[in-house]
Design a protein around this motif. Structure first.
Motif, PDB file in Angstrom:
ATOM      1  N   THR A  47       0.815  -1.216   0.000  1.00  0.00           N
ATOM      2  CA  THR A  47       0.000   0.000   0.000  1.00  0.00           C
ATOM      3  C   THR A  47       0.850   1.270   0.000  1.00  0.00           C
ATOM      4  N   TYR A  77      -3.523  -0.499  -4.098  1.00  0.00           N
ATOM      5  CA  TYR A  77      -4.849  -0.112  -4.546  1.00  0.00           C
ATOM      6  C   TYR A  77      -4.907  -0.122  -6.061  1.00  0.00           C
ATOM      7  N   ASP A 123      -7.406  -9.683  -7.744  1.00  0.00           N
ATOM      8  CA  ASP A 123      -8.268  -8.545  -7.452  1.00  0.00           C
ATOM      9  C   ASP A 123      -9.028  -8.809  -6.156  1.00  0.00           C
ATOM     10  N   SER A 125     -10.877  -6.361  -4.673  1.00  0.00           N
ATOM     11  CA  SER A 125     -11.744  -5.186  -4.551  1.00  0.00           C
ATOM     12  C   SER A 125     -12.961  -5.438  -3.677  1.00  0.00           C
ATOM     13  N   PHE A 128     -11.821  -4.975  -0.171  1.00  0.00           N
ATOM     14  CA  PHE A 128     -10.932  -3.851   0.099  1.00  0.00           C
ATOM     15  C   PHE A 128     -11.522  -2.835   1.069  1.00  0.00           C
ATOM     16  N   GLU A 129     -12.738  -2.370   0.836  1.00  0.00           N
ATOM     17  CA  GLU A 129     -13.284  -1.311   1.684  1.00  0.00           C
ATOM     18  C   GLU A 129     -13.352  -1.738   3.142  1.00  0.00           C
ATOM     19  N   TRP A 131     -11.492  -3.959   4.701  1.00  0.00           N
ATOM     20  CA  TRP A 131     -10.129  -4.003   5.210  1.00  0.00           C
ATOM     21  C   TRP A 131      -9.588  -2.590   5.432  1.00  0.00           C
ATOM     22  N   TYR A 132      -9.852  -1.702   4.475  1.00  0.00           N
ATOM     23  CA  TYR A 132      -9.293  -0.362   4.525  1.00  0.00           C
ATOM     24  C   TYR A 132      -9.868   0.457   5.682  1.00  0.00           C
TER      25      TYR A 132
END
Length: 157
Positions: A47, A77, A123, A125, A128-129, A131-132
């Motif tokens: 990242t 990302y 991927d 995705s 992702f949100e 985790w982020y």
């Protein structure tokens, strides 16, 4: 990676303990002149790539310091059509000037230009949100410790 700082990751760390025969370094990807050509078996970017001003120059440096047959592990990302919400959307919007995510349709070309090639692309995705947001919450909870150790630079960007 912090500007101008190279530091060993000690064998007593969780990472070092799992690989006692290896040496791990945390280094500034923009400042690799201290390292010779072909010095590393593995370079990991976690990242960070999205924030590099000159991504292609960074890939060239990664290629230079890797041994022949070495591996660049790039976890970052990607520019996708995801519609982030809440904290993730706010964070991304606040850093839009420096947010240059990987373009899946361009990364292969960029790697080849730097004499690298892609072995795998995964991927994540859809996860992702979640985790982020969890990552942002952990960083915010440790803000005092981070500022004490590294200064305010990290939170200013």
């Amino acid at each position: 990676m912090w500007p101008g700082r190279h530091r060993p990751i000690h064998s007593g760390s969780r990472l070092g303990a799992g690989f006692p025969e290896s040496t791990f370094l945390c280094a500034d990807a923009h400042d690799l002149h201290l390292f010779g050509d072909g010095q590393f078996d593995l370079v990991v970017l976690f990242t960070a790539f999205y924030a590099f001003e000159d991504q292609l120059a960074t890939l060239h440096e990664m290629s230079r310091v890797l041994k022949r047959g070495g591996v660049l592990l790039l976890f970052d990302y990607a520019a996708v059509d995801a519609d982030f919400s809440g904290k993730a959307k706010e964070f991304i919007a606040s850093r839009a000037h420096s947010w240059k995510p990987i373009r899946p349709d361009q990364i292969g070309f960029m790697l080849r230009t730097a004499s690298l090639h892609m072995q795998n692309y995964l991927d994540l995705s859809d996860r992702f949100e979640q985790w982020y947001v969890a990552l942002l919450e952990r960083i915010e909870a440790k803000k005092g410790e981070i500022v004490k150790q590294f200064g305010t630079f990290w939170f200013a960007h």
